[in-house]
Design a protein around this motif. Structure first.
Motif, PDB file in Angstrom:
ATOM      1  N   GLN A  72      62.814 -24.353  36.093  1.00 47.51           N
ATOM      2  CA  GLN A  72      61.944 -23.763  37.116  1.00 47.51           C
ATOM      3  C   GLN A  72      60.578 -24.451  37.166  1.00 47.51           C
ATOM      4  O   GLN A  72      59.827 -24.280  38.121  1.00 47.51           O
ATOM      5  CB  GLN A  72      61.771 -22.256  36.860  1.00 47.51           C
ATOM      6  CG  GLN A  72      63.041 -21.443  36.990  1.00 47.51           C
ATOM      7  CD  GLN A  72      63.552 -21.330  38.433  1.00 47.51           C
ATOM      8  OE1 GLN A  72      63.057 -21.972  39.348  1.00 47.51           O
ATOM      9  NE2 GLN A  72      64.567 -20.498  38.617  1.00 47.51           N
ATOM     10  N   LEU A  73      60.303 -25.266  36.141  1.00 49.96           N
ATOM     11  CA  LEU A  73      59.090 -26.100  36.159  1.00 49.96           C
ATOM     12  C   LEU A  73      59.023 -26.899  37.461  1.00 49.96           C
ATOM     13  O   LEU A  73      57.950 -27.095  38.039  1.00 49.96           O
ATOM     14  CB  LEU A  73      59.142 -27.108  35.003  1.00 49.96           C
ATOM     15  CG  LEU A  73      58.591 -26.723  33.645  1.00 49.96           C
ATOM     16  CD1 LEU A  73      58.918 -27.814  32.627  1.00 49.96           C
ATOM     17  CD2 LEU A  73      57.085 -26.485  33.701  1.00 49.96           C
ATOM     18  N   SER A  74      60.206 -27.366  37.898  1.00 46.57           N
ATOM     19  CA  SER A  74      60.250 -28.213  39.094  1.00 46.57           C
ATOM     20  C   SER A  74      59.932 -27.410  40.351  1.00 46.57           C
ATOM     21  O   SER A  74      59.671 -27.983  41.405  1.00 46.57           O
ATOM     22  CB  SER A  74      61.626 -28.868  39.223  1.00 46.57           C
ATOM     23  OG  SER A  74      62.598 -27.866  39.442  1.00 46.57           O
ATOM     24  N   ARG A  75      59.969 -26.084  40.261  1.00 44.95           N
ATOM     25  CA  ARG A  75      59.633 -25.231  41.421  1.00 44.95           C
ATOM     26  C   ARG A  75      58.248 -24.639  41.246  1.00 44.95           C
ATOM     27  O   ARG A  75      57.858 -23.728  41.959  1.00 44.95           O
ATOM     28  CB  ARG A  75      60.672 -24.131  41.609  1.00 44.95           C
ATOM     29  CG  ARG A  75      62.048 -24.697  41.969  1.00 44.95           C
ATOM     30  CD  ARG A  75      63.102 -23.638  42.171  1.00 44.95           C
ATOM     31  NE  ARG A  75      62.741 -22.641  43.159  1.00 44.95           N
ATOM     32  CZ  ARG A  75      62.624 -21.333  42.903  1.00 44.95           C
ATOM     33  NH1 ARG A  75      62.839 -20.875  41.681  1.00 44.95           N
ATOM     34  NH2 ARG A  75      62.285 -20.504  43.852  1.00 44.95           N
ATOM     35  N   GLY A  76      57.532 -25.143  40.235  1.00 42.92           N
ATOM     36  CA  GLY A  76      56.133 -24.737  40.097  1.00 42.92           C
ATOM     37  C   GLY A  76      55.854 -23.693  39.039  1.00 42.92           C
ATOM     38  O   GLY A  76      54.719 -23.216  38.925  1.00 42.92           O
ATOM     39  N   PRO A  78      54.519 -22.314  35.823  1.00 35.95           N
ATOM     40  CA  PRO A  78      53.524 -22.942  34.961  1.00 35.95           C
ATOM     41  C   PRO A  78      54.107 -23.361  33.614  1.00 35.95           C
ATOM     42  O   PRO A  78      54.999 -22.701  33.079  1.00 35.95           O
ATOM     43  CB  PRO A  78      52.469 -21.841  34.757  1.00 35.95           C
ATOM     44  CG  PRO A  78      52.671 -20.895  35.879  1.00 35.95           C
ATOM     45  CD  PRO A  78      54.133 -20.956  36.231  1.00 35.95           C
ATOM     46  N   VAL A  79      53.556 -24.451  33.073  1.00 34.26           N
ATOM     47  CA  VAL A  79      54.006 -24.969  31.774  1.00 34.26           C
ATOM     48  C   VAL A  79      53.864 -23.877  30.715  1.00 34.26           C
ATOM     49  O   VAL A  79      54.755 -23.680  29.877  1.00 34.26           O
ATOM     50  CB  VAL A  79      53.171 -26.215  31.383  1.00 34.26           C
ATOM     51  CG1 VAL A  79      53.458 -26.646  29.950  1.00 34.26           C
ATOM     52  CG2 VAL A  79      53.453 -27.368  32.350  1.00 34.26           C
ATOM     53  N   LYS A  80      52.749 -23.159  30.762  1.00 31.43           N
ATOM     54  CA  LYS A  80      52.529 -22.183  29.688  1.00 31.43           C
ATOM     55  C   LYS A  80      53.569 -21.045  29.712  1.00 31.43           C
ATOM     56  O   LYS A  80      53.964 -20.545  28.659  1.00 31.43           O
ATOM     57  CB  LYS A  80      51.097 -21.643  29.693  1.00 31.43           C
ATOM     58  CG  LYS A  80      50.673 -20.879  30.909  1.00 31.43           C
ATOM     59  CD  LYS A  80      49.220 -20.449  30.758  1.00 31.43           C
ATOM     60  CE  LYS A  80      48.778 -19.663  31.976  1.00 31.43           C
ATOM     61  NZ  LYS A  80      47.359 -19.295  31.892  1.00 31.43           N
ATOM     62  N   ASP A  81      54.039 -20.676  30.893  1.00 27.86           N
ATOM     63  CA  ASP A  81      55.064 -19.621  30.975  1.00 27.86           C
ATOM     64  C   ASP A  81      56.400 -20.146  30.437  1.00 27.86           C
ATOM     65  O   ASP A  81      57.111 -19.457  29.692  1.00 27.86           O
ATOM     66  CB  ASP A  81      55.252 -19.138  32.425  1.00 27.86           C
ATOM     67  CG  ASP A  81      53.995 -18.458  32.969  1.00 27.86           C
ATOM     68  OD1 ASP A  81      52.995 -18.397  32.215  1.00 27.86           O
ATOM     69  OD2 ASP A  81      54.013 -18.014  34.132  1.00 27.86           O
ATOM     70  N   THR A  82      56.709 -21.382  30.813  1.00 27.55           N
ATOM     71  CA  THR A  82      57.936 -22.023  30.321  1.00 27.55           C
ATOM     72  C   THR A  82      57.884 -22.102  28.797  1.00 27.55           C
ATOM     73  O   THR A  82      58.860 -21.778  28.101  1.00 27.55           O
ATOM     74  CB  THR A  82      58.036 -23.457  30.911  1.00 27.55           C
ATOM     75  OG1 THR A  82      57.906 -23.361  32.319  1.00 27.55           O
ATOM     76  CG2 THR A  82      59.346 -24.126  30.546  1.00 27.55           C
ATOM     77  N   ALA A  83      56.748 -22.542  28.285  1.00 23.05           N
ATOM     78  CA  ALA A  83      56.575 -22.720  26.831  1.00 23.05           C
ATOM     79  C   ALA A  83      56.735 -21.392  26.097  1.00 23.05           C
ATOM     80  O   ALA A  83      57.400 -21.319  25.061  1.00 23.05           O
ATOM     81  CB  ALA A  83      55.207 -23.327  26.547  1.00 23.05           C
ATOM     82  N   ARG A  84      56.137 -20.334  26.642  1.00 22.77           N
ATOM     83  CA  ARG A  84      56.229 -19.020  25.994  1.00 22.77           C
ATOM     84  C   ARG A  84      57.675 -18.575  25.838  1.00 22.77           C
ATOM     85  O   ARG A  84      58.066 -18.015  24.815  1.00 22.77           O
ATOM     86  CB  ARG A  84      55.492 -17.965  26.840  1.00 22.77           C
ATOM     87  CG  ARG A  84      53.995 -18.009  26.703  1.00 22.77           C
ATOM     88  CD  ARG A  84      53.431 -16.914  27.603  1.00 22.77           C
ATOM     89  NE  ARG A  84      51.997 -16.826  27.504  1.00 22.77           N
ATOM     90  CZ  ARG A  84      51.157 -17.012  28.528  1.00 22.77           C
ATOM     91  NH1 ARG A  84      51.622 -17.320  29.728  1.00 22.77           N
ATOM     92  NH2 ARG A  84      49.871 -16.884  28.352  1.00 22.77           N
ATOM     93  N   ILE A  85      58.487 -18.834  26.869  1.00 24.60           N
ATOM     94  CA  ILE A  85      59.886 -18.388  26.829  1.00 24.60           C
ATOM     95  C   ILE A  85      60.737 -19.295  25.947  1.00 24.60           C
ATOM     96  O   ILE A  85      61.454 -18.833  25.064  1.00 24.60           O
ATOM     97  CB  ILE A  85      60.468 -18.322  28.267  1.00 24.60           C
ATOM     98  CG1 ILE A  85      59.649 -17.359  29.147  1.00 24.60           C
ATOM     99  CG2 ILE A  85      61.950 -17.932  28.237  1.00 24.60           C
ATOM    100  CD1 ILE A  85      59.540 -15.937  28.632  1.00 24.60           C
TER     101      ILE A  85
END
Ligand code: CP
Ligand code: NVA
Length: 300
Positions: A72-76, A78-85
């Motif tokens: 979902q990074l590619s759809r915007g 945020p990096v920090k949300d991706t990282a948290r999960i």
């Protein structure tokens, strides 16, 4: 690379050499048992991706390839949300990113170990396996005369930090305007003072190659710099590793390239395929460097 102390780098190199023996022997290894390594890449990769995935498996763990264009990074997101999960699912993430700041966010928000699998500024895991390869070829690191010819890019930056920690004398031969990162150069010069080695930058490839034990090069256009291609091709004219430049080096000099290579641009086909090339051994060693790096982060 700057995150490692000289003692840590030395122990990583010893461990990589040991793991090479064990892995070649087919030993059953379990230092990553029960661990899952994510390989999250924003850019293409043959060696780094595969070596980390294979290393995780060979050490008894598992790996997951996570190309950023399928997240979902590619759809915007945020990096920090991706990282948290991802930090809740995985034990380690190897990240190949355009911006060093993306790595910083992964480190800050994931709560797990992050390994830099190449950024705009550094390529540290490349250098672990490169130093292992030089050790194998020359029997020592301290005092080795190391010449990097070409672009003062991410690979060059990490080599500067690594070489200066282990006491190699490094010279970078690059066109004016393509020098390595200034902060890294400062850091490398401080390391060199401590290890009793030297760091030099020159704008003449022949001067850089003179008497070198190792000649090393990388591409002239790194991933993400494609728009600069024409300008770079003009700037790097004359910085090719070819048989003529090789004559300026020590008689028993070896030639290295992190790969992928563009034959007859930064290095000639004759030299990369020639007797002095240790490029294929260097590429193989990425597997053992990756294994040592994974063990190092799961232990610390
Ligand atoms: N040397 C290196 O990092 O190669 P890859 O881009 O194939 O990973
Ligand atoms: N400097 C190159 C290294 C590739 C492994 C790049 O960043 O594209």
């Amino acid at each position: 690379m700057g995150d490692l102390s000289p003692a840590e780098l030395e122990s990583l190199l010893k461990r990589a050499a040991h793991l090479k023996k064990e892995m070649k022997r087919g030993s059953q290894l379990d230092s990553l048992k029960g661990r899952v390594v994510g390989v999250l890449f924003e850019k293409p990769s043959t060696r780094t991706r595969t070596s980390f995935e294979v290393a995780a498996i060979r050490l008894g763990g598992n790996s997951l390839y996570l190309p950023s264009n399928e997240l979902q990074l590619s759809r915007g997101e945020p990096v920090k949300d991706t990282a948290r999960i991802l930090g809740k699912y995985l034990d380690v993430i190897v990240c190949r990113v355009y911006l060093q700041d993306t790595l910083r966010q992964f480190k800050e928000f994931s709560g797990i170990s992050i390994i830099n699998g190449l950024s705009d500024i550094e390529h540290p895991t490349q250098v672990i396996s490169d130093l292992l390869t030089i050790m194998e070829a020359k029997g020592r690191l301290k005092g080795v005369r190391f010449a990097f010819i070409g672009d003062g890019d991410n690979v060059c930056n990490s080599l500067l930090l690594g070489a200066s920690m282990v006491g190699m004398d490094m010279v970078v031969g690059c066109p004016q305007g393509y020098e390595p990162n200034r902060d890294i150069l400062k850091h490398a010069r401080e390391n060199a003072k401590r290890s009793g080695s030297s760091v030099r930058i020159v704008n003449d490839p022949k001067k850089a190659a003179a008497g070198a034990d190792v000649l090393y090069t990388d591409v002239w256009v790194s991933m993400g710099e494609e728009k600069e291609r024409n300008r770079r091709m003009r700037a790097f004219n004359g910085f090719q590793i070819n048989s003529d430049l090789l004559k300026a080096a020590a008689k028993d000099a070896v030639v290295m390239h992190c790969l992928p290579a563009h034959r007859d641009l930064e290095i000639t086909d004759e030299v990369i395929e020639g007797k002095q090339s240790i490029v294929w051994q260097q590429g193989e060693n990425k597997l053992y460097g990756a294994a040592a790096a994974l063990e190092f982060v799961v232990r610390s």
